[in-house]
Write a protein that holds these residues in place. Sequence first.
Motif, PDB file in Angstrom:
ATOM      1  N   THR A  99       0.832  -1.202   0.000  1.00 22.59           N
ATOM      2  CA  THR A  99       0.000   0.000   0.000  1.00 22.59           C
ATOM      3  C   THR A  99       0.867   1.253   0.000  1.00 22.59           C
ATOM      4  OG1 THR A  99      -1.756  -1.152   1.192  1.00 22.59           O
ATOM      5  CG2 THR A  99      -1.807   1.250   1.247  1.00 22.59           C
ATOM      6  N   VAL A 100       1.987   1.183   0.724  1.00 20.61           N
ATOM      7  CA  VAL A 100       2.916   2.315   0.760  1.00 20.61           C
ATOM      8  C   VAL A 100       3.468   2.593  -0.635  1.00 20.61           C
ATOM      9  CG1 VAL A 100       5.098   3.157   1.710  1.00 20.61           C
ATOM     10  CG2 VAL A 100       3.519   1.852   3.152  1.00 20.61           C
ATOM     11  N   MET A 101       3.801   1.538  -1.369  1.00 19.97           N
ATOM     12  CA  MET A 101       4.322   1.718  -2.722  1.00 19.97           C
ATOM     13  C   MET A 101       3.287   2.406  -3.628  1.00 19.97           C
ATOM     14  SD  MET A 101       7.374   0.443  -2.431  1.00 19.97           S
ATOM     15  CE  MET A 101       7.355   0.983  -0.718  1.00 19.97           C
ATOM     16  N   TRP A 102       2.022   1.999  -3.508  1.00 14.63           N
ATOM     17  CA  TRP A 102       0.966   2.651  -4.288  1.00 14.63           C
ATOM     18  C   TRP A 102       0.849   4.125  -3.920  1.00 14.63           C
ATOM     19  CZ3 TRP A 102      -0.457   0.689  -8.546  1.00 14.63           C
ATOM     20  CH2 TRP A 102      -0.692  -0.682  -8.716  1.00 14.63           C
ATOM     21  N   GLY A 103       0.951   4.440  -2.628  1.00 15.10           N
ATOM     22  CA  GLY A 103       0.845   5.828  -2.183  1.00 15.10           C
ATOM     23  C   GLY A 103       1.954   6.701  -2.740  1.00 15.10           C
ATOM     24  N   ILE A 104       3.190   6.184  -2.715  1.00 11.45           N
ATOM     25  CA  ILE A 104       4.314   6.948  -3.266  1.00 11.45           C
ATOM     26  C   ILE A 104       4.111   7.172  -4.762  1.00 11.45           C
ATOM     27  CG2 ILE A 104       6.797   6.918  -3.711  1.00 11.45           C
ATOM     28  CD1 ILE A 104       7.092   5.289  -1.110  1.00 11.45           C
ATOM     29  N   GLY A 105       3.626   6.136  -5.450  1.00 11.43           N
ATOM     30  CA  GLY A 105       3.371   6.271  -6.882  1.00 11.43           C
ATOM     31  C   GLY A 105       2.337   7.337  -7.174  1.00 11.43           C
ATOM     32  N   ALA A 106       1.307   7.445  -6.339  1.00  8.87           N
ATOM     33  CA  ALA A 106       0.269   8.458  -6.538  1.00  8.87           C
ATOM     34  C   ALA A 106       0.844   9.870  -6.424  1.00  8.87           C
ATOM     35  CB  ALA A 106      -0.853   8.258  -5.527  1.00  8.87           C
ATOM     36  N   VAL A 107       1.720  10.098  -5.448  1.00 10.14           N
ATOM     37  CA  VAL A 107       2.347  11.416  -5.308  1.00 10.14           C
ATOM     38  C   VAL A 107       3.237  11.705  -6.515  1.00 10.14           C
ATOM     39  CG1 VAL A 107       3.855  12.847  -3.881  1.00 10.14           C
ATOM     40  CG2 VAL A 107       2.261  11.258  -2.797  1.00 10.14           C
ATOM     41  N   ALA A 108       3.918  10.676  -7.014  1.00 10.03           N
ATOM     42  CA  ALA A 108       4.779  10.853  -8.183  1.00 10.03           C
ATOM     43  C   ALA A 108       3.975  11.315  -9.389  1.00 10.03           C
ATOM     44  CB  ALA A 108       5.501   9.545  -8.496  1.00 10.03           C
ATOM     45  N   VAL A 109       2.757  10.805  -9.556  1.00 15.17           N
ATOM     46  CA  VAL A 109       1.900  11.243 -10.666  1.00 15.17           C
ATOM     47  C   VAL A 109       1.587  12.731 -10.543  1.00 15.17           C
ATOM     48  CG1 VAL A 109      -0.394  11.018 -11.684  1.00 15.17           C
ATOM     49  CG2 VAL A 109       0.888   8.971 -11.063  1.00 15.17           C
ATOM     50  N   VAL A 110       1.313  13.199  -9.321  1.00 15.47           N
ATOM     51  CA  VAL A 110       1.023  14.613  -9.103  1.00 15.47           C
ATOM     52  C   VAL A 110       2.220  15.471  -9.498  1.00 15.47           C
ATOM     53  CG1 VAL A 110       0.492  16.370  -7.365  1.00 15.47           C
ATOM     54  CG2 VAL A 110      -0.658  14.142  -7.280  1.00 15.47           C
ATOM     55  N   VAL A 111       3.420  15.043  -9.107  1.00 16.72           N
ATOM     56  CA  VAL A 111       4.627  15.786  -9.462  1.00 16.72           C
ATOM     57  C   VAL A 111       4.793  15.840 -10.977  1.00 16.72           C
ATOM     58  CG1 VAL A 111       7.145  15.834  -9.298  1.00 16.72           C
ATOM     59  CG2 VAL A 111       5.777  15.225  -7.297  1.00 16.72           C
ATOM     60  N   ALA A 112       4.569  14.708 -11.653  1.00 14.85           N
ATOM     61  CA  ALA A 112       4.693  14.669 -13.110  1.00 14.85           C
ATOM     62  C   ALA A 112       3.745  15.670 -13.770  1.00 14.85           C
ATOM     63  CB  ALA A 112       4.422  13.253 -13.618  1.00 14.85           C
ATOM     64  N   LEU A 113       2.559  15.828 -13.210  1.00 14.37           N
ATOM     65  CA  LEU A 113       1.593  16.775 -13.760  1.00 14.37           C
ATOM     66  C   LEU A 113       2.010  18.226 -13.536  1.00 14.37           C
ATOM     67  CD1 LEU A 113      -1.752  15.004 -12.731  1.00 14.37           C
ATOM     68  CD2 LEU A 113      -0.715  15.111 -15.012  1.00 14.37           C
ATOM     69  N   LEU A 114       2.808  18.472 -12.479  1.00 12.10           N
ATOM     70  CA  LEU A 114       3.261  19.837 -12.185  1.00 12.10           C
ATOM     71  C   LEU A 114       4.496  20.239 -12.988  1.00 12.10           C
ATOM     72  CD1 LEU A 114       2.881  19.868  -8.283  1.00 12.10           C
ATOM     73  CD2 LEU A 114       1.470  21.086  -9.940  1.00 12.10           C
ATOM     74  N   VAL A 115       5.221  19.277 -13.491  1.00 12.49           N
ATOM     75  CA  VAL A 115       6.476  19.568 -14.189  1.00 12.49           C
ATOM     76  C   VAL A 115       6.310  20.538 -15.361  1.00 12.49           C
ATOM     77  CG1 VAL A 115       8.240  18.510 -15.678  1.00 12.49           C
ATOM     78  CG2 VAL A 115       7.739  17.519 -13.447  1.00 12.49           C
ATOM     79  N   PRO A 116       5.260  20.426 -16.202  1.00  9.82           N
ATOM     80  CA  PRO A 116       5.136  21.373 -17.322  1.00  9.82           C
ATOM     81  C   PRO A 116       5.054  22.838 -16.899  1.00  9.82           C
ATOM     82  CG  PRO A 116       3.719  19.471 -17.685  1.00  9.82           C
ATOM     83  CD  PRO A 116       4.236  19.356 -16.281  1.00  9.82           C
ATOM     84  N   ALA A 117       4.724  23.103 -15.632  1.00  7.58           N
ATOM     85  CA  ALA A 117       4.641  24.482 -15.154  1.00  7.58           C
ATOM     86  C   ALA A 117       6.013  25.076 -14.831  1.00  7.58           C
ATOM     87  CB  ALA A 117       3.750  24.558 -13.911  1.00  7.58           C
ATOM     88  N   LEU A 118       7.051  24.271 -14.854  1.00 14.04           N
ATOM     89  CA  LEU A 118       8.392  24.767 -14.559  1.00 14.04           C
ATOM     90  C   LEU A 118       8.903  25.651 -15.692  1.00 14.04           C
ATOM     91  CD1 LEU A 118      10.068  21.479 -13.238  1.00 14.04           C
ATOM     92  CD2 LEU A 118       9.144  23.356 -11.876  1.00 14.04           C
ATOM     93  N   PRO A 119       9.849  26.558 -15.396  1.00 14.20           N
ATOM     94  CA  PRO A 119      10.458  27.346 -16.477  1.00 14.20           C
ATOM     95  C   PRO A 119      11.182  26.437 -17.456  1.00 14.20           C
ATOM     96  CG  PRO A 119      10.986  28.271 -14.328  1.00 14.20           C
ATOM     97  CD  PRO A 119      10.357  26.943 -14.068  1.00 14.20           C
ATOM     98  N   ALA A 120      11.150  26.797 -18.728  1.00 13.56           N
ATOM     99  CA  ALA A 120      11.884  26.045 -19.745  1.00 13.56           C
ATOM    100  C   ALA A 120      13.371  26.303 -19.565  1.00 13.56           C
ATOM    101  CB  ALA A 120      11.423  26.451 -21.127  1.00 13.56           C
ATOM    102  N   VAL A 121      14.138  25.248 -19.361  1.00 12.69           N
ATOM    103  CA  VAL A 121      15.577  25.395 -19.134  1.00 12.69           C
ATOM    104  C   VAL A 121      16.328  24.422 -20.019  1.00 12.69           C
ATOM    105  CG1 VAL A 121      17.469  25.166 -17.466  1.00 12.69           C
ATOM    106  CG2 VAL A 121      15.282  26.145 -16.751  1.00 12.69           C
TER     107      VAL A 121
END
Length: 389
Positions: free
Chosen positions: A169-191
């Motif tokens: 269950t812990v592994m699933w939880g970490i994976g869920a947070v990782a999906v959220v981070v992936a969705l936020l990445v496009p908002a970063l400045p282009a570098v």
Amino acid sequence: MTIRRSSNDRLALGALLVLAVGTFTVGTDAFVLNGLLPTIAADLRVSEAAAGQLTTVFAVTYAVSSPLIAAFTGKLDRRWVLGAGMLLFTLGMAGQAVGESFAVVAVARVLAALGAAAFQSNAYVLAGALASDERRGRALATVAAGMSVSMVLGVPIGVLAGNWFGWRTVMWGIGAVAVVVALLVPALPAVRVPSAGLRERLAVIVRPPIARVLGVSVLGTAAGFAAFVYLPVLVAPVAAGATISWLLVGFGVGQIAGNAFAGRATDSLGSSRVRSISLAGTVVTFALLDLAVLSLPGSLVLALASGAFGGMLMVPQQHRLFSLAPDAPTVALGLNGSAIYGGGALGAALGGVVLSTAGVGWIGPVAAFVALLAFALALSSRTSVAQPA
């Protein structure tokens, strides 16, 4: 260093926070297995020493893949690499959650490590690129704080959840947070950063001052992992189950304090002094490990101290590499990521060998000796000056 990025510098702080959340996620995965080691070993029907090698698998994969990923993605916008890395990391977490054998879980660890390597090394590169010279230490510390906070929140919560609901269950939880981070990445400045091939990366490694700094990262990390991976075994007489989570909280609080100190102290005192404080403190802490684990309060003090001194190390290391390789800072930081995880693999493997052959009582002295080697190497590199490749 020429960097092409978004002109909206107001996004810099928000970008650092997104990167910190990403390192929090990766850090939770990297360390939570240590607290769940007995449960995972029993579920996969292997010994605790064997289960500890899941950390070795992750670390070796990260160390080898980090420079390769950097070389083959050098011309890409860093957002593509960060997003792809976090998605691959998510697949690895799912694989661990469903894996029914040690071999399957180990393969999933490889996938997670590939994703972590793509994300984490680039997170530090972006942090250094987005900051001015006089604030670079604090920018790096902001991203590194994600790893520290994972010890205070992610790992203890993961251990508690693992004891209540199962480690999968812990592994699933970490994976869920990782999906959220992936969705936020496009908002970063282009570098975009100057790209470098494998030949250029190898040329950076062989510069003696840089090689010594990377050696300190390997040995300093190895010392910590040799002891920390086997924390449940070390404290078994005085702490078990959910109690271990409180020791991990102590370690994480120490990490945050050490990381915060390192960020400002590196900018004001210099990287060499902060690094020396970190390694000297680590030597003393592990030398006293066998005495500390005789009681729960002693174990908590040990966790706080090892977290604090360990948390001081990587910011001055990264800062020093920026100074030693002004022509190739992204290469140097990527190699430092490999050195950190290479040291993690070495430490986890070394701790497993010591546990299986000499017994738990020798883990502390061996970890202290490795930290002493790191301290000696750090002293030898204090006055080094990088030469052009």
